[in-house]
Design a protein around this motif. Structure first.
Motif, short mmCIF file in Angstrom:
data_model
loop_
_atom_site.label_atom_id
_atom_site.label_comp_id
_atom_site.label_asym_id
_atom_site.label_seq_id
_atom_site.Cartn_x
_atom_site.Cartn_y
_atom_site.Cartn_z
N MET A 1 0.83 -1.20 0.00
CA MET A 1 0.00 0.00 0.00
C MET A 1 0.87 1.26 0.00
O MET A 1 1.96 1.28 0.56
CB MET A 1 -0.92 0.00 1.23
N SER A 2 0.35 2.32 -0.60
CA SER A 2 1.15 3.53 -0.76
C SER A 2 1.24 4.38 0.51
O SER A 2 2.15 5.18 0.66
CB SER A 2 0.55 4.39 -1.88
N ASN A 3 0.25 4.27 1.42
CA ASN A 3 0.16 5.10 2.62
C ASN A 3 0.03 6.59 2.31
O ASN A 3 0.36 7.44 3.13
CB ASN A 3 1.38 4.88 3.53
N GLU A 4 -0.44 6.90 1.11
CA GLU A 4 -0.64 8.29 0.71
C GLU A 4 -2.06 8.72 1.06
O GLU A 4 -3.01 7.92 1.07
CB GLU A 4 -0.41 8.44 -0.80
N ARG A 5 -2.23 10.03 1.33
CA ARG A 5 -3.54 10.57 1.68
C ARG A 5 -3.86 11.77 0.79
O ARG A 5 -2.97 12.35 0.16
CB ARG A 5 -3.58 10.99 3.15
N ASN A 6 -5.13 12.12 0.77
CA ASN A 6 -5.53 13.31 0.03
C ASN A 6 -5.19 14.57 0.81
O ASN A 6 -4.72 14.51 1.95
CB ASN A 6 -7.02 13.26 -0.33
N TRP A 7 -5.43 15.72 0.21
CA TRP A 7 -5.02 17.01 0.78
C TRP A 7 -5.64 17.24 2.15
O TRP A 7 -4.99 17.72 3.08
CB TRP A 7 -5.42 18.12 -0.19
N ALA A 8 -6.93 16.92 2.30
CA ALA A 8 -7.62 17.19 3.56
C ALA A 8 -7.34 16.13 4.62
O ALA A 8 -7.66 16.34 5.79
CB ALA A 8 -9.12 17.28 3.33
N GLY A 9 -6.76 15.01 4.22
CA GLY A 9 -6.44 13.96 5.16
C GLY A 9 -7.59 13.04 5.50
O GLY A 9 -7.44 12.14 6.34
N ASN A 10 -8.76 13.21 4.86
CA ASN A 10 -9.90 12.37 5.19
C ASN A 10 -9.95 11.06 4.39
O ASN A 10 -10.81 10.23 4.62
CB ASN A 10 -11.23 13.12 4.99
N LEU A 11 -9.00 10.89 3.44
CA LEU A 11 -9.00 9.69 2.59
C LEU A 11 -7.59 9.13 2.48
O LEU A 11 -6.66 9.86 2.12
CB LEU A 11 -9.53 10.03 1.19
N ALA A 12 -7.44 7.86 2.78
CA ALA A 12 -6.18 7.15 2.55
C ALA A 12 -6.32 6.36 1.25
O ALA A 12 -7.24 5.55 1.10
CB ALA A 12 -5.87 6.21 3.70
N TYR A 13 -5.43 6.62 0.29
CA TYR A 13 -5.51 5.93 -0.99
C TYR A 13 -5.15 4.45 -0.83
O TYR A 13 -4.24 4.09 -0.07
CB TYR A 13 -4.56 6.58 -2.00
N ARG A 14 -5.88 3.59 -1.54
CA ARG A 14 -5.64 2.16 -1.48
C ARG A 14 -4.57 1.70 -2.46
O ARG A 14 -4.22 0.52 -2.50
CB ARG A 14 -6.94 1.40 -1.79
N ALA A 15 -4.07 2.62 -3.27
CA ALA A 15 -3.15 2.26 -4.35
C ALA A 15 -1.91 1.54 -3.83
O ALA A 15 -1.42 1.80 -2.73
CB ALA A 15 -2.73 3.52 -5.10
N GLN A 16 -1.40 0.66 -4.67
CA GLN A 16 -0.16 -0.05 -4.35
C GLN A 16 1.01 0.92 -4.27
O GLN A 16 1.89 0.78 -3.42
CB GLN A 16 0.11 -1.11 -5.42
N ARG A 17 1.00 1.92 -5.19
CA ARG A 17 2.08 2.89 -5.19
C ARG A 17 1.63 4.11 -5.99
O ARG A 17 0.64 4.06 -6.72
CB ARG A 17 3.36 2.30 -5.80
N VAL A 18 2.37 5.20 -5.84
CA VAL A 18 2.14 6.42 -6.60
C VAL A 18 3.37 6.69 -7.46
O VAL A 18 4.49 6.73 -6.95
CB VAL A 18 1.87 7.63 -5.68
N GLU A 19 3.15 6.87 -8.76
CA GLU A 19 4.24 7.11 -9.70
C GLU A 19 4.17 8.53 -10.24
O GLU A 19 3.09 9.10 -10.38
CB GLU A 19 4.18 6.11 -10.85
N HIS A 20 5.36 9.08 -10.56
CA HIS A 20 5.47 10.43 -11.11
C HIS A 20 6.30 10.40 -12.38
O HIS A 20 7.49 10.76 -12.35
CB HIS A 20 6.11 11.37 -10.08
N PRO A 21 5.76 9.96 -13.49
CA PRO A 21 6.55 9.90 -14.72
C PRO A 21 7.00 11.29 -15.15
O PRO A 21 6.32 12.29 -14.92
CB PRO A 21 5.58 9.30 -15.73
N ALA A 22 8.16 11.33 -15.79
CA ALA A 22 8.71 12.61 -16.25
C ALA A 22 8.64 12.77 -17.76
O ALA A 22 9.11 13.78 -18.29
CB ALA A 22 10.17 12.73 -15.78
#
Length: 425
Positions: A1-22
């Protein structure tokens, strides 16, 4: 799990990971992997529209495209840029957008895809400024659409269902100045007696209330384009003063925040001091954390003809709403032809709620609000609502066309997530 959250902190993303392609090639490599994907903007959505059990992909490290058209009436920009990233540059080039949302912090592609709107009787949503866009589909192919093309009106407010928005081309105009005025304690009866006069008193008008009492709203913010002549400026001032006098509203004696009692330092300047459009159309400055920070947001947009009934419905629930509310904002949006826009086919009035960060209590109250509002009310795609999918679909005449367009662009349903499934896509 990515352990990432949205801006307000009320949602934890379920995604395996977050990628930032260039680069587009790196993005294609991510699309070539098996499994579900979703695009992630600046994380300002308060629900799971951007979530997935697969991979989240943010475009914030892609090339920062910024190209002014030779005719100087359009600009092509990277979808991952924020409005705040391009606004000052446009102004330096002598250009401007007709509209901005209350937050300049949001990504262009994300705001457009969710129908985020800004405000003004004569101003369309942010998506209404899009004249062309480039999509990267799940198969790695590029699709370019422009205003007038088949499917364009369905592809702009896309809910993230069609692919990655690499760039958008936005209508622009010569730069202009805006002045912002704040008035306090307008009477609700007088507002509702002539809502058209109130919302047309400026280029963009917002009515703020905590609904702690039902006789008066808290504030009215009036953002007004500065006219070319002194005579026109005088006529503007006279009309503004006449309308505010009828409402019993008084000019604020200093700078204000939409939420009474909160330090207004983060807010754009008021008091009638003119500045370039991008320093006044948003409520909040780019360099500050916007709004209240930890909060939950909901919004419902109703056709103009249903606006007074909608506001009266909220007024009747004031005692239920006020304990959970930070502030309610009411403002207007001009009609457009974009299939999934909340102002599709109708001038609209938005009723926006910034809630205290108690999502369970908010979700328990929302069905009561949704039942009280006119059946024409359309929820903002990126905010918390509880209407079921069938009811939401019924409020969008072109839903079936949009579903067919999504199936055409994403036949393997790579971009379909729980949110879209709940809507019936």
């Amino acid at each position: 799990m990515s352990n990432e959250r949205n801006w307000a902190g009320n949602l934890a993303y379920r995604a395996q990971r977050v990628e930032h392609p260039a680069s587009v090639d790196e993005l294609r490599e991510l699309f070539a992997e098996p499994g579900s994907v979703r695009m992630l903007g600046t994380r300002h959505c308060f629900n799971d529209i951007a979530d997935t059990a697969g991979v989240l992909i943010a475009l914030d490290r892609m090339p920062a495209t910024y190209e002014v058209d030779a005719g100087r009436d359009a600009v092509r920009v990277a979808g991952g840029l924020r409005y705040g990233d391009i606004a000052a540059r446009l102004h330096a080039d002598g250009l401007a957008l007709a509209n901005l949302a209350s937050l300049p912090h949001i990504s262009i592609a994300g705001a457009v895809a969710t129908g985020t709107h800004g405000s003004g009787d004569e101003i369309r949503s942010l998506a209404g400024a899009v004249r062309a866009l480039t999509l990267l589909g799940p198969d790695g192919g590029l699709v370019q659409l422009q205003r007038g093309d088949e499917g364009f009106d369905g592809a702009v407010v896309s809910l993230g269902a069609l692919g990655a928005v690499l760039d958008v081309t936005l209508d622009v105009e010569p730069t202009y100045q805006v002045a912002q005025h704040v008035f306090e304690s307008p009477g609700w009866d007088a507002i509702l007696a002539d809502l058209d006069a109130v919302t047309s008193v400026g280029t963009s008008v917002s009515i703020f209330s905590r609904w702690q009492q039902t006789a008066h709203a808290d504030q009215i913010w009036v953002k007004q384009r500065v006219p070319a002549t002194r005579a026109d400026a005088g006529a503007q001032r006279q009309r503004r003063e006449e309308v505010m006098s009828r409402l019993g509203a008084v000019a604020a004696d200093g700078k204000r925040h939409p939420i009474i009692g909160v330090d207004p330092e983060a807010c754009t300047d008021q008091g009638g001091v003119a500045a370039p459009w991008y320093e006044r159309l948003p409520h909040f400055k780019l360099e500050f954390t916007p709004s209240a920070g930890e909060e939950i947001q909901s919004e419902y947009l109703v056709p103009r003809g249903d606006a007074v009934a909608a506001i009266e419905a909220i007024r009747s629930l004031a005692d239920r709403i006020a304990p959970l509310l930070l502030v309610n904002e009411i403002r207007t949006v001009r009609a457009d032809d974009l299939w999934m826009s909340s102002s599709y086919g109708t001038d609209a009035v938005g009723l926006h709620f910034t809630w205290k960060p108690d999502e369970a209590a908010v979700r328990a109250l929302l069905p009561e609000i949704e039942a009280a509002l006119p059946a024409s009310a359309r929820p903002h795609w990126g905010k918390v609502f509880t209407l079921d999918g069938a009811e939401v679909r019924a409020r969008y005449p072109r839903w079936a066309d949009f579903a067919a367009l999504a199936a055409e662009h994403d036949p393997e349903r790579r971009f379909v997530n729980d949110y879209l499934e709940r809507l019936g896509l």
